[in-house]
Design a protein around this motif. Structure first.
Motif, PDB file in Angstrom:
ATOM      1  N   GLN A 139       0.825  -1.203   0.000  1.00  0.00           N
ATOM      2  CA  GLN A 139       0.000   0.000   0.000  1.00  0.00           C
ATOM      3  C   GLN A 139       0.864   1.260   0.000  1.00  0.00           C
ATOM      4  N   LEU A 140       1.998   1.189   0.654  1.00  0.00           N
ATOM      5  CA  LEU A 140       2.890   2.335   0.728  1.00  0.00           C
ATOM      6  C   LEU A 140       3.395   2.738  -0.647  1.00  0.00           C
ATOM      7  N   ASP A 141       3.572   1.776  -1.534  1.00  0.00           N
ATOM      8  CA  ASP A 141       4.136   2.042  -2.861  1.00  0.00           C
ATOM      9  C   ASP A 141       3.086   2.528  -3.857  1.00  0.00           C
ATOM     10  N   GLU A 142       1.818   2.466  -3.516  1.00  0.00           N
ATOM     11  CA  GLU A 142       0.775   2.885  -4.448  1.00  0.00           C
ATOM     12  C   GLU A 142       0.734   4.407  -4.552  1.00  0.00           C
ATOM     13  N   ASP A 143       0.372   4.900  -5.709  1.00  0.00           N
ATOM     14  CA  ASP A 143       0.310   6.348  -5.923  1.00  0.00           C
ATOM     15  C   ASP A 143      -1.085   6.899  -5.707  1.00  0.00           C
ATOM     16  N   THR A 144      -2.057   6.039  -5.626  1.00  0.00           N
ATOM     17  CA  THR A 144      -3.439   6.505  -5.460  1.00  0.00           C
ATOM     18  C   THR A 144      -3.783   6.550  -3.981  1.00  0.00           C
TER      19      THR A 144
END
Length: 372
Positions: free
Chosen positions: A342-347
């Motif tokens: 989740q940390l790597d998601e941009d949304t």
């Protein structure tokens, strides 16, 4: 009235701790009221009790006047001088006014006053004993059920365990011995009203104080407690001596100490974590047994974003959010939990029941090495 009553008052002073003078004052006030009720309320009377003879006398205060218009309140100068030769007009003279049958009234009144004062004194003694036990733990015996309340026998008095203070799904059988936490003691005309609890966080704290000598001796300190009674609790502890393991002391040999507490609470799970003055470290510890990779804290808003491995996310949040909720209660911080992916998601990222704004890829957090 007789000498037996005076002796009885002296015995009460010795046995019950009720001062004889207090009983005599109460008796005089009651006799004065009884006299006015039975023999004329307009008179100003005083009651005198001869402690050597056990005799009660009534004296009426009367004003010395030239011509008497109200015999209950006035006395002529000539008659007054027979009693007090030095008196003058306008003075007040005390005149004996004891009725012939006043002894019977006095005896009945004395009995009622003594019984009432004994009850009041016993209530006061019980109140004084238990008011000093607020915030303490006691062992009581389940007496009976009254509607949804449970009446607990504490020996000298009874306590009420109301539904909100009962552990969910915990059965209370008659004559069962249980430990309870005294929440509040109220003074009422019927005696002390003692409110007790099985759900209060203080109960968990006191149970550990009983089971762990290091806590009782002040070597290990309980810094915080968060509890959802009947299900799970978290306890933050710290050692005041570097060579003492606070968590190990609370767990005890083969887990005996913590198991004794769990047994008393009918299987309620207890997580014992190490206290830290570092908020990031404390928050990471509070989410135990989940592994925490990093913590980013906003001290102004008292909000912490926590990162955990993907496979640890459900463990960190807990069933119905219980683990995260207890961690927030324990630390006083609002805690948002994210997995690594989740940390790597941009949304936007959905955290528990809230949606956070877009998270930058260079999200900065405090790395926590839990192996230390």
């Amino acid at each position: 009235m007789n000498l037996e009553l005076i002796q009885a008052l002296e015995d009460l002073e010795e046995d019950k701790g009720i001062p004889k003078e207090m009983l005599l004052d109460a008796l005089k006030a009651a006799l004065k009221s009884a006299y006015k009720k039975n023999f004329g309320s307009s008179q100003n009377v005083n009651i005198e009790i001869d402690e050597e003879l056990g005799r009660v006398e009534v004296y009426a205060d009367k004003e010395v006047v030239e011509e008497v218009s109200n015999p209950n309140l006035e006395i002529s100068l000539a008659e007054a001088k027979d009693k007090e030769p030095d008196c003058e007009l306008g003075d007040t003279v005390s005149v004996r006014a004891t009725p012939e049958n006043f002894g019977r009234i006095a005896a009945q009144t004395a009995k009622q006053v003594v019984i009432q004062r004994i009850r009041e004194a016993e209530r006061d003694i019980v109140y004084e004993e238990f008011i000093n036990r607020e915030g303490d733990i006691l062992t009581g015996i389940v007496q009976r059920h009254h509607k949804d309340n449970v009446v607990i026998d504490l020996g000298k008095t009874e306590a009420i365990l109301i539904p909100p203070e009962q552990i969910p799904n915990e059965a209370y059988e008659a004559n069962e011995r249980i430990k309870i936490y005294i929440v509040e003691v109220q003074k009422t005309t019927k005696g002390p009203n003692i409110l007790v609890s099985r759900t209060h966080p203080g109960l968990l704290k006191r149970l550990f104080e009983l089971e762990v000598p290091e806590i009782h001796d002040g070597i290990v300190e309980i810094k915080g407690v968060a509890r959802e009674a009947g299900f799970r609790s978290k306890l933050a502890v710290a050692s005041r001596e570097p060579d003492i393991d606070a968590i190990g002391a609370c767990v005890g040999p083969n887990g005996m100490r913590v198991q004794a507490v769990v047994s008393e609470l009918n299987g309620e799970k207890v997580d014992i974590i190490e206290w830290s003055e570092n908020p990031a470290r404390l928050i990471a510890n509070s989410l135990s047994p989940a592994e925490v990779i990093g913590v980013d804290i906003d001290e102004e808003e008292q909000v912490a974003q926590v990162v955990v491995p993907d496979h640890q996310l459900s463990l960190a949040i807990g069933k119905e959010g219980q683990n995260a909720r207890l961690a927030a209660k324990l630390t006083g911080w609002k805690i948002d939990i994210k997995s690594e992916s989740q940390l790597d998601e941009d949304t936007g990222i959905e955290l528990q029941e809230e949606v956070d704004a877009e998270v930058d890829s260079d999200f900065d957090f405090t790395e926590i090495d839990l192996s230390e």
